[in-house]
Design a protein around this motif. Structure first.
Motif, short mmCIF file in Angstrom:
data_model
loop_
_atom_site.label_atom_id
_atom_site.label_comp_id
_atom_site.label_asym_id
_atom_site.label_seq_id
_atom_site.Cartn_x
_atom_site.Cartn_y
_atom_site.Cartn_z
N UNK A 138 4.68 66.84 -53.68
CA UNK A 138 4.35 66.72 -55.10
C UNK A 138 4.66 65.31 -55.57
N UNK A 139 3.67 64.66 -56.15
CA UNK A 139 3.87 63.31 -56.65
C UNK A 139 4.26 63.26 -58.12
N UNK A 140 4.44 64.42 -58.74
CA UNK A 140 4.69 64.50 -60.18
C UNK A 140 5.80 63.57 -60.64
N UNK A 141 7.01 63.73 -60.07
CA UNK A 141 8.16 62.96 -60.55
C UNK A 141 7.99 61.48 -60.23
N UNK A 142 7.55 61.17 -59.02
CA UNK A 142 7.39 59.77 -58.65
C UNK A 142 6.37 59.09 -59.56
N UNK A 143 5.26 59.77 -59.85
CA UNK A 143 4.21 59.21 -60.71
C UNK A 143 4.78 58.83 -62.07
N UNK A 144 5.42 59.77 -62.74
CA UNK A 144 5.91 59.50 -64.09
C UNK A 144 7.11 58.55 -64.09
N UNK A 145 7.89 58.54 -63.01
CA UNK A 145 9.04 57.64 -62.95
C UNK A 145 8.64 56.18 -62.86
N UNK A 388 -2.67 63.86 -57.59
CA UNK A 388 -1.36 63.27 -57.31
C UNK A 388 -0.23 63.95 -58.08
N UNK A 389 -0.48 64.26 -59.35
CA UNK A 389 0.57 64.82 -60.21
C UNK A 389 0.71 66.32 -60.03
N UNK A 390 -0.43 67.02 -59.99
CA UNK A 390 -0.42 68.49 -59.99
C UNK A 390 -0.81 69.11 -58.65
N UNK A 391 -1.36 68.30 -57.75
CA UNK A 391 -1.84 68.83 -56.48
C UNK A 391 -3.11 69.64 -56.62
N UNK A 392 -3.87 69.42 -57.70
CA UNK A 392 -5.07 70.21 -57.98
C UNK A 392 -6.31 69.39 -57.62
N UNK A 393 -7.15 69.96 -56.80
CA UNK A 393 -8.37 69.27 -56.39
C UNK A 393 -9.37 70.30 -55.88
N UNK A 394 -10.59 69.82 -55.60
CA UNK A 394 -11.60 70.69 -55.02
C UNK A 394 -11.94 71.88 -55.89
#
Length: 521
Positions: A138-145, A388-394
């Motif tokens: 999950x890129x959520x925390x890294x993205x917003x940080x 990247x943030x939510x892992x939602x695609x396709x």
């Protein structure tokens, strides 16, 4: 046109995203008939789908309207932020890779070291962006940080940041940009602390405007914009014999409010942004930013929608677009997935929705989708940041569901500097993932100008998402790229900034199609 038809796209959706039995099929137009030039361009696109270099070139050259969901600080390339940090003599806290003011004491090192230390430079790029972020995590925390890590850099040079972003937008063959900033941030914080909180929003608003306090903030924000404009024009060499590309771009600002702040500060920032939009044409709208899943953002969500709804009665000329539904199961409790988009549309009366990813997890989401379609409330879709943030695609992404229900969709970048992406990638992803042909991509690009907050009447009559893109009567029979003959059309293009931008794009489509249709033969 393309590799998937409407039926196969629908069948690929999760069951929750398909129309429920007894509700009827949402009213959307059948696939429109392509012109000969569009069919030829579509044939070229099909011919290069397996050739990455030519495919990339196609999407870069494709006229792509405007970017309506863009955060200025997150749009700048990370390498440019590192260089600005070095120029400003900033330091970097090595434990967290956060830019701080000098002097560089224990536990820090000069940002300028990144000019000669390749490993340090690469570490900064990774810390300040999604570069090399491990896949599957999950890129959520890294993205917003990242925003807190480079924040000391970005507030200093609004004009230079815009210049770098504007050149990139023009290079992506776009004509318009709406980008988000926080105007008069310190002043808004001080005024909010001074007036405090009052759950009576009308009373709170009266306190803000009493004695001209809010207008003082508007004046401060306009001075900031003047300074940024001057820095931008100097950087871009606008008005000289050698202007840079960004001088050709039409740019408007969206004032952002920090949804994680105390209620009085959120209300003050929103009121400032909406008052500013009515007094300065460079500013067009407000938005709420920061993670929608933050504790205070979740706690105050309904209150904030009520704030926006009230302020719309006070500032009816200001536009509103809201991050809403940037959520997913597992990120928040099920109860928090049930209403965010619905309240943004129904309570705040937003004109556009940013992200809108959790649509099918909301209560009675079909009604919300139909309301959005009827009111032409567009959804801003940045595929890369959603992944990247939510892992939602396709198939999990509601892109096809929105289109199925006739909701206007515009593709956007969100934070392309942080995401390490660009708008051409977003269009290429849409085409490859959802089987879109050239005519569908063309209409997505048209939508990005039609639903922009640009003043004036547009080129298209009625509801183009539901009825198709048909020229208004004044310009019917005219051909973009050729001299305009009808006086009414000339008057429209001269008086309406929106129509003028849309006409420029139609002219660019003509050149693009002639080039690629010939190549397909």
């Amino acid at each position: 046109m393309g590799t998937l038809g409407a039926l196969s796209l629908l069948s690929a959706l999760p069951a929750a995203a398909q129309p429920a039995a007894g509700q009827g099929t949402p009213a959307v137009p059948a696939s429109r008939k392509a012109t000969a030039a569009e069919a030829g361009t579509d044939a070229y696109l099909d011919s290069v789908r397996g050739r990455p270099g030519l495919l990339r070139d196609f999407f870069v050259r494709l006229p792509k309207g405007g970017d309506l969901h863009n955060h200025l600080s997150g749009a700048v390339s990370t390498e440019y932020l590192v260089e600005l940090a070095a120029e400003d003599g900033l330091c970097v806290t090595t434990a967290t890779m956060t830019a701080v003011t000098p002097p560089c004491g224990t536990g820090t090192r000069p940002a300028a070291d990144a000019r000669t230390d390749r490993a340090f430079h690469e570490a900064l790029v990774r810390a300040w962006s999604m570069e090399d972020f491990p896949p599957g995590r999950s890129g959520h925390d890294h993205f917003f940080d990242t925003f807190g890590k480079f924040g000391e850099v970005t507030w200093r040079h609004r004009g230079r940041l815009l210049a770098e972003v504007a050149d990139g937008v023009v290079g992506q063959n776009q004509f318009y940009l709406e980008t988000m900033v926080t105007p008069a941030s310190d002043g808004a914080r001080q005024l909010a602390a001074e007036v405090g909180w009052d759950d009576d929003l009308a009373a709170l608003h009266r306190k803000l405007v009493a004695g001209g306090k809010l207008d003082e903030l508007v004046a401060e924000a306009r001075r900031e914009a003047d300074d940024g404009d001057a820095e931008f024009r100097a950087t871009e060499r606008c008005g000289t014999g050698q202007p840079r590309p960004g001088c050709r771009l039409t740019v408007r600002w969206i004032s952002q409010a920090s949804r994680g702040s105390a209620p009085e500060r959120v209300f003050t920032q929103l009121a400032l942004g909406m008052r500013l939009a009515e007094k300065d044409p460079r500013f067009v709208a407000v938005n709420l930013v920061q993670p929608e899943d933050g504790d205070s953002a979740l706690r105050d969500y309904s209150l904030q929608m009520r704030m926006v709804g009230y302020l719309r009665t006070q500032y009816p000329k200001a536009h509103v677009t809201l991050h809403a539904g940037e959520l997913w199961p597992g990120l928040v409790k099920p109860a928090d997935l049930k209403f965010h988009i619905e309240e943004a549309v129904g309570v705040a009366r937003t004109e556009r929705v940013g992200h809108g990813v959790d649509l099918v997890h909301e209560d009675d989401w079909q009604r919300t989708a139909r309301t959005m379609a009827a009111r032409q409330v567009a959804v801003e879709v940045p595929f890369t940041s959603n992944a990247q943030i939510l892992g939602v695609k396709g198939a999990e992404h509601p892109f096809t569901t929105y289109r199925r229900y006739g909701v206007p969709v515009v593709l956007a970048t969100d934070d392309p500097g942080v995401s390490r992406t660009d708008i051409s990638h977003e269009y290429e992803y849409a085409a490859g993932t959802y089987g879109l042909g050239y005519p569908e991509l063309k209409d997505l690009a048209r939508a990005s100008l039609e639903y922009a907050f640009v003043p004036g009447e547009g080129l298209w009559q009625g509801n183009p998402t539901a009825q198709g893109y048909h020229l208004v009567a004044a310009c019917r029979g005219e051909r973009p790229g050729l001299p305009v003959r009808a006086p009414d059309c000339r008057r429209l293009l001269a008086s309406s900034r929106k129509a003028e931008l849309e006409w420029r794009q139609e002219t660019a489509f003509g050149v693009f199609e002639r080039t690629h249709a010939r190549a397909a033969r």
